[in-house]
Design a protein around this motif. Structure first.
Motif, PDB file in Angstrom:
ATOM      1  N   GLU A  46       0.611  -1.043  -0.164  1.00  0.00           N
ATOM      2  CA  GLU A  46       0.203  -0.488  -0.093  1.00  0.00           C
ATOM      3  C   GLU A  46       0.471   1.105  -0.316  1.00  0.00           C
ATOM      4  O   GLU A  46       2.033   1.151   0.045  1.00  0.00           O
ATOM      5  CB  GLU A  46      -0.935  -0.740   1.433  1.00  0.00           C
ATOM      6  N   ILE A  47       0.053   2.429  -0.107  1.00  0.00           N
ATOM      7  CA  ILE A  47       1.213   3.672  -0.424  1.00  0.00           C
ATOM      8  C   ILE A  47       1.163   3.196   1.116  1.00  0.00           C
ATOM      9  O   ILE A  47       0.044   4.032   1.940  1.00  0.00           O
ATOM     10  CB  ILE A  47       0.416   4.856  -0.690  1.00  0.00           C
ATOM     11  N   LEU A  48       2.229   4.204   1.692  1.00  0.00           N
ATOM     12  CA  LEU A  48       2.586   4.636   3.369  1.00  0.00           C
ATOM     13  C   LEU A  48       2.430   6.226   3.715  1.00  0.00           C
ATOM     14  O   LEU A  48       2.497   7.149   2.143  1.00  0.00           O
ATOM     15  CB  LEU A  48       4.210   4.201   3.591  1.00  0.00           C
ATOM     16  N   PRO A  49       2.980   6.376   4.854  1.00  0.00           N
ATOM     17  CA  PRO A  49       2.390   8.150   4.815  1.00  0.00           C
ATOM     18  C   PRO A  49       3.211   9.013   4.077  1.00  0.00           C
ATOM     19  O   PRO A  49       4.292   8.484   4.342  1.00  0.00           O
ATOM     20  CB  PRO A  49       2.713   8.444   6.646  1.00  0.00           C
ATOM     21  N   HIS A  50       3.105   9.910   3.629  1.00  0.00           N
ATOM     22  CA  HIS A  50       4.212  11.010   3.074  1.00  0.00           C
ATOM     23  C   HIS A  50       5.432  11.527   3.940  1.00  0.00           C
ATOM     24  O   HIS A  50       5.450  11.187   4.979  1.00  0.00           O
ATOM     25  CB  HIS A  50       3.691  12.320   2.499  1.00  0.00           C
ATOM     26  N   LYS A  51       6.225  11.297   2.879  1.00  0.00           N
ATOM     27  CA  LYS A  51       7.876  12.231   3.650  1.00  0.00           C
ATOM     28  C   LYS A  51       8.433  12.916   2.910  1.00  0.00           C
ATOM     29  O   LYS A  51       9.197  13.367   3.003  1.00  0.00           O
ATOM     30  CB  LYS A  51       8.794  11.520   4.446  1.00  0.00           C
ATOM     31  N   LEU A  52       6.931  14.003   3.172  1.00  0.00           N
ATOM     32  CA  LEU A  52       7.522  15.631   2.217  1.00  0.00           C
ATOM     33  C   LEU A  52       8.489  16.085   2.946  1.00  0.00           C
ATOM     34  O   LEU A  52       8.614  17.172   2.115  1.00  0.00           O
ATOM     35  CB  LEU A  52       6.313  16.459   2.595  1.00  0.00           C
ATOM     36  N   GLU A  53       8.386  16.248   4.272  1.00  0.00           N
ATOM     37  CA  GLU A  53       9.582  17.294   5.232  1.00  0.00           C
ATOM     38  C   GLU A  53      11.224  17.108   4.780  1.00  0.00           C
ATOM     39  O   GLU A  53      12.006  17.569   4.713  1.00  0.00           O
ATOM     40  CB  GLU A  53       9.093  17.440   6.989  1.00  0.00           C
ATOM     41  N   LEU A  54      11.096  15.112   4.826  1.00  0.00           N
ATOM     42  CA  LEU A  54      12.503  15.047   4.673  1.00  0.00           C
ATOM     43  C   LEU A  54      12.780  15.274   3.317  1.00  0.00           C
ATOM     44  O   LEU A  54      13.726  15.421   2.566  1.00  0.00           O
ATOM     45  CB  LEU A  54      12.107  13.520   4.793  1.00  0.00           C
ATOM     46  N   VAL A  55      11.664  15.050   2.368  1.00  0.00           N
ATOM     47  CA  VAL A  55      12.203  15.435   1.024  1.00  0.00           C
ATOM     48  C   VAL A  55      12.634  17.031   0.410  1.00  0.00           C
ATOM     49  O   VAL A  55      13.267  16.974  -0.206  1.00  0.00           O
ATOM     50  CB  VAL A  55      10.545  15.319  -0.201  1.00  0.00           C
ATOM     51  N   GLU A  56      11.355  17.537   1.155  1.00  0.00           N
ATOM     52  CA  GLU A  56      12.077  19.248   1.061  1.00  0.00           C
ATOM     53  C   GLU A  56      13.327  18.987   2.133  1.00  0.00           C
ATOM     54  O   GLU A  56      13.937  20.066   1.302  1.00  0.00           O
ATOM     55  CB  GLU A  56      10.848  19.600   1.493  1.00  0.00           C
ATOM     56  N   CYS A  57      13.804  18.440   2.703  1.00  0.00           N
ATOM     57  CA  CYS A  57      15.349  19.213   3.909  1.00  0.00           C
ATOM     58  C   CYS A  57      15.952  18.306   2.606  1.00  0.00           C
ATOM     59  O   CYS A  57      17.417  19.161   2.571  1.00  0.00           O
ATOM     60  CB  CYS A  57      15.405  17.452   4.941  1.00  0.00           C
ATOM     61  N   LEU A  58      15.972  17.245   2.094  1.00  0.00           N
ATOM     62  CA  LEU A  58      17.021  16.803   1.587  1.00  0.00           C
ATOM     63  C   LEU A  58      17.249  17.315   0.278  1.00  0.00           C
ATOM     64  O   LEU A  58      18.703  18.130  -0.395  1.00  0.00           O
ATOM     65  CB  LEU A  58      17.178  15.098   0.788  1.00  0.00           C
ATOM     66  N   LEU A  59      15.839  18.152  -1.047  1.00  0.00           N
ATOM     67  CA  LEU A  59      16.606  18.755  -1.629  1.00  0.00           C
ATOM     68  C   LEU A  59      17.239  19.924  -1.459  1.00  0.00           C
ATOM     69  O   LEU A  59      17.705  20.662  -1.746  1.00  0.00           O
ATOM     70  CB  LEU A  59      14.698  19.354  -2.617  1.00  0.00           C
ATOM     71  N   GLY A  60      16.499  20.775  -0.694  1.00  0.00           N
ATOM     72  CA  GLY A  60      17.379  21.880   0.310  1.00  0.00           C
ATOM     73  C   GLY A  60      19.081  21.401   0.818  1.00  0.00           C
ATOM     74  O   GLY A  60      19.789  22.315   0.009  1.00  0.00           O
ATOM     75  N   GLN A  61      19.538  19.905   1.047  1.00  0.00           N
ATOM     76  CA  GLN A  61      21.124  19.665   0.767  1.00  0.00           C
ATOM     77  C   GLN A  61      21.271  19.694  -0.456  1.00  0.00           C
ATOM     78  O   GLN A  61      22.749  20.426  -0.471  1.00  0.00           O
ATOM     79  CB  GLN A  61      20.366  18.797   1.901  1.00  0.00           C
ATOM     80  N   ILE A  62      20.410  19.499  -1.525  1.00  0.00           N
ATOM     81  CA  ILE A  62      20.855  18.902  -2.062  1.00  0.00           C
ATOM     82  C   ILE A  62      21.749  20.565  -3.152  1.00  0.00           C
ATOM     83  O   ILE A  62      22.779  20.781  -3.629  1.00  0.00           O
ATOM     84  CB  ILE A  62      20.304  18.673  -4.275  1.00  0.00           C
ATOM     85  N   SER A  63      20.892  21.778  -2.649  1.00  0.00           N
ATOM     86  CA  SER A  63      21.149  23.112  -3.328  1.00  0.00           C
ATOM     87  C   SER A  63      21.888  23.617  -2.916  1.00  0.00           C
ATOM     88  O   SER A  63      23.081  24.322  -3.388  1.00  0.00           O
ATOM     89  CB  SER A  63      19.703  23.805  -3.228  1.00  0.00           C
ATOM     90  N   TYR A  64      22.686  23.090  -1.600  1.00  0.00           N
ATOM     91  CA  TYR A  64      23.254  23.631  -0.224  1.00  0.00           C
ATOM     92  C   TYR A  64      24.884  22.620  -1.135  1.00  0.00           C
ATOM     93  O   TYR A  64      26.080  23.680  -1.029  1.00  0.00           O
ATOM     94  CB  TYR A  64      23.400  23.183   0.435  1.00  0.00           C
TER      95      TYR A  64
END
Length: 223
Positions: A46-64
């Motif tokens: 099944e689909i699990l609860p989203h991890k949007l905050e973690l995704v946004e965190c790592l997208l910020g890390q990528i930009s950094y």
């Protein structure tokens, strides 16, 4: 459990679990959590609860990291190593998001029905706002396509009932992160299942339905 993360990429990542408690995550810990979420999503039926905050965190890390890469000379060996890490993070995030979209496309009607129940109950949703919009648009397009080509063959109500649903009784391979006692084995039969205990670090093949809540709250992870 979803973690609200306030990004600080100097050394640690500040993560707020609720209004009063805060935890510190290093970039390496955030990446490890993302890898776990990705593998759980891949192997959970099944689909699990989203991890949007973690995704946004790592997208910020990528930009950094990309900002830092621009300051390095193209012949610097460190630039190659860091670029590989950026590419790995991009693959990790894109694969995680793509897996969720594939589940939405496959099980769109059951997912929307369950999400509507959560909305009515006022509990935390499994889909992000963008995923929910995608699911609704996809269901609408699917219904429009169905109406155009199959209205004379199968009533709409019957079509909705025949939608593919995730097999929550399928077997998964897991590793326990905590001591867990009294897990009821639920293989889909009406009979009461046996009880099993999990020791920290133990591994087991078991029906997903038996451990679904443990996967979602982080007591076990799929492998």
């Amino acid at each position: 459990m979803n973690i609200d993360i306030d990004i600080n990429f100097s050394d640690n990542l500040e993560a707020s679990v609720d209004e009063d408690d805060e935890i510190q995550l290093t970039p390496a810990e955030a990446i490890a959590l993302m890898e776990e979420a990705w593998i759980n999503e891949k192997f959970a039926p099944e689909i699990l609860p989203h991890k949007l905050e973690l995704v946004e965190c790592l997208l910020g890390q990528i930009s950094y990291m990309e900002d830092n890469l621009r300051s390095l000379n193209s012949t610097d060996f460190k630039k190659i190593i860091h670029q590989l890490e950026v590419d790995r993070l991009r693959f990790l995030i894109s694969s995680y998001l793509r897996t969720r979209l594939e589940k939405i496309e496959t099980y769109v009607m059951p997912i929307l029905d369950e999400e509507n129940e959560r909305i009515q109950q006022g509990v935390e949703l499994y889909l992000t706002k963008q995923e929910l919009k995608f699911a609704k648009d996809f269901a609408e397009d699917l219904q429009h396509h169905f109406d155009n080509i199959t209205t004379t063959r199968l009533p709409r109500e019957e079509w909705n009932q025949e939608c593919v649903k995730p097999n929550i009784h399928s077997f998964v391979f897991l590793k326990s992160k905590e001591e867990v006692e009294g897990i009821v084995i639920d293989d889909g039969n009406d009979e009461d299942g046996d009880l099993v205990d999990l020791n920290r670090g133990s591994q087991m093949i078991i029906s997903y339905k038996s451990v679904a809540n443990l996967v979602k709250n982080g007591d076990v992870h799929l492998i």
